[in-house]
Motif scaffolding. Sequence first.
Motif, short mmCIF file in Angstrom:
data_model
loop_
_atom_site.label_atom_id
_atom_site.label_comp_id
_atom_site.label_asym_id
_atom_site.label_seq_id
_atom_site.Cartn_x
_atom_site.Cartn_y
_atom_site.Cartn_z
N LEU A 6 0.86 -1.10 0.04
CA LEU A 6 0.04 0.08 0.10
C LEU A 6 0.90 1.23 0.03
O LEU A 6 2.02 1.13 0.47
CB LEU A 6 -0.79 -0.08 1.10
N ASN A 7 0.30 2.33 -0.67
CA ASN A 7 1.25 3.49 -0.64
C ASN A 7 1.10 4.19 0.72
O ASN A 7 1.86 5.28 0.89
CB ASN A 7 0.77 4.45 -1.71
N ILE A 8 0.43 3.80 1.97
CA ILE A 8 0.46 4.44 3.12
C ILE A 8 1.15 3.45 4.09
O ILE A 8 1.25 3.77 5.14
CB ILE A 8 -1.17 4.66 3.53
N PHE A 10 1.46 3.73 7.81
CA PHE A 10 0.43 4.35 8.53
C PHE A 10 -0.87 3.33 8.54
O PHE A 10 -1.48 3.50 9.68
CB PHE A 10 -0.12 5.47 7.63
N TYR A 11 -1.10 2.56 7.82
CA TYR A 11 -1.81 1.14 7.89
C TYR A 11 -1.60 0.40 9.14
O TYR A 11 -2.65 0.06 9.81
CB TYR A 11 -1.73 0.60 6.73
N ALA A 25 -2.83 2.34 12.03
CA ALA A 25 -4.21 2.56 12.27
C ALA A 25 -4.95 1.24 12.90
O ALA A 25 -5.66 1.21 13.71
CB ALA A 25 -4.70 2.71 10.92
N PRO A 33 -6.69 5.31 0.19
CA PRO A 33 -6.33 4.72 1.45
C PRO A 33 -5.88 5.55 2.71
O PRO A 33 -5.96 5.23 3.78
CB PRO A 33 -5.26 3.66 0.88
N PHE A 34 -5.25 6.71 2.22
CA PHE A 34 -4.69 7.41 3.45
C PHE A 34 -6.14 7.85 4.45
O PHE A 34 -5.72 7.85 5.47
CB PHE A 34 -4.11 8.65 2.78
N ALA A 55 -7.23 4.98 6.38
CA ALA A 55 -6.28 4.86 7.48
C ALA A 55 -6.47 6.13 8.52
O ALA A 55 -6.66 5.68 9.80
CB ALA A 55 -4.91 4.65 7.22
N ALA A 56 -6.73 7.39 8.26
CA ALA A 56 -6.94 8.25 9.09
C ALA A 56 -7.93 8.18 9.85
O ALA A 56 -8.29 8.50 11.05
CB ALA A 56 -6.84 9.66 8.23
N PRO A 81 -1.54 6.97 -8.90
CA PRO A 81 -1.10 6.13 -7.91
C PRO A 81 -0.44 7.12 -7.06
O PRO A 81 -0.06 6.68 -5.82
CB PRO A 81 0.22 5.38 -8.88
N SER A 125 -1.50 9.92 -5.42
CA SER A 125 -2.35 10.76 -4.81
C SER A 125 -1.90 11.17 -3.70
O SER A 125 -2.26 12.47 -3.25
CB SER A 125 -3.76 10.02 -4.94
N LEU A 126 -1.40 10.38 -2.86
CA LEU A 126 -0.82 10.83 -1.57
C LEU A 126 0.11 11.91 -1.53
O LEU A 126 0.13 12.98 -0.97
CB LEU A 126 -0.50 9.60 -0.71
N ARG A 127 0.94 11.85 -2.65
CA ARG A 127 1.94 12.90 -2.76
C ARG A 127 1.60 14.01 -3.14
O ARG A 127 1.76 15.14 -2.69
CB ARG A 127 2.75 12.40 -3.79
#
Lengths: 411, 164
Positions: free
Chosen positions: A138-140, A143-144, A147, B51-52, B55-56, B123, B125-127
Amino acid sequence: MDFLRNAIVEIGLWIEGLLINAGLAEPAADVIMTVVGAFVVGFTPLMIVVFLIWMYRKVSARIGGRMGPNSSGTWAGPWGLVQPIADVIKMFTKEDIRPQGIDVIPYNLAPIIIVVAAVMIWAVMPFGPGAEMVGADLNIGIFYVLAFSSAALIAFLMAGWSSNNKYAVVGAFRAVAQLLGYEIPQLLSILIVVMVVSSFVGPQGNPLSLQSIVEAQEGMIFLVVLPLPALVFWLASLAEINARPFELLEAESELVAGVQIEYSAMKWGMFYVGEFMGSVAVSALFATIFLGGWRGPWVDTAPVLGTVWFLLKILFMLNVWTFFQMTLPRLRIDQMLAFNWKFLVPLSLFAICVIGVVNKLIPEGATSWLRSGILLATNVVILLLAWAVLAIGKRRRELRAPAGAGVEVGA
Amino acid sequence: MTQLVLFVIFGAITLAAAIAVVTARNLFHAVLWLLLAFFGVAGLYVLLEAPFFAAAQLFIYMGAIGVLIIYALMLTRGVMRQQVPLVNDQWALVAVLAVALLAVLSWLFLQHTWPTVDQAVGPDSLRTLGEALVDPGRYGFPFEVASVLLVMALIGAVTIVRER
């Protein structure tokens, strides 16, 4: 020879080939392989834990001058290896005692949430080089993990409140005070690593992904480059997984057993496994972030070795945890809170400012050796400063305290 | 297709849990239902390829705000009772206000033309999000104002509980 190079990926491809040969369409085979992969990633930690519990019992017994599991009484295999399996069977067959006045649904849900949260973390762990060796890159990433580790807190609260027992409620209150508080230094120390990662892998990499954190440690492991965040992370994580010296959630002499006091049989077992898997997960996180994860000799020629190195590093960190668990006394609750809010949080906030600025001041073109050296020096300076502040504070307290009065310990 | 099924599932979880929050007669159960509603919203964020935010949502709403609500509840006397009355004598006024709010929201929802974007989320998007948050020309200023607000709340909390 190719098979030996990366056995796990090859086995996956082989099974998928079998499915396609048996007449399945390729998308369907892909779905089946994804499900199988999820099962493997989810169940392997659960199965390995049985062996790890044996190792923990053996090592902790040796520290205490005992034998640990062995075959002297009833047969339990060589070195007592079969003992954990017997324990599991015993746990399954015990009577499930349900106390009066409990809140049934939250009471039964809490142990499940603990185990599920502990298993979910493994989805983003890199077991080896390449995208195939991560459940989901995952790109997080990191952080995952954080969480899901906060889900354990909810489970503790549910268990404590629904058990209809005052010791359980006190345990739940302590869980909130400890777990919420120590989440902050844990997160801040990881943030320092994330800041530094992008300077090592370049702007293309994703600094939150655990795989690129491992890739950033190509020259030197982060334990050497960033010893201060490593220390803060390890201490905060010990508190997060309720390990000594922060074992206040189930302080036997005060709370009998804390939130799990009313649980018996397999539900107690799930609490035990969930907490133990928490320590395995913290060991794995420490191995990934600070010890280089799957990095080790000959990984380039045989990627499957990466999994072996990773598991060995987890075992090493688990033994460090066992040593902490067996040799340190428990802190008082005020000491635990003071250590977090008056020492770890300010230290990590200060470190995040200093290391962030220093890392930006190093020119882009600097070699990774130069960068590592400067960062290491910064860390050492901050550690010395923290030690000096502590020493001055201790001197002042001693001067202020009346003669003969005990000096308050704690940071 | 899969997306639609998942959306319906997560939407149903969120809605059912939200209804259970207001109909639960036990305050502790109401909070647990609220946590489930938060979880459903996190699932919707995953479907939106954010996804960020998912998770937040888990980290902040379930891990922090949910716990805070439970804590506040445990300090009230109502949680000691198994059954709490669901309404007080102001229910008629509240019902009118709630219906009015629903009417305004539905009107807005139907009247506004919702923009749609053709291309998928990139891909990175977080950046993009991170850069937008620190870019002074875009969201840098609101972001800093939000952090000042949080620091003020923190200092205020410390000031209130400090012994003099």
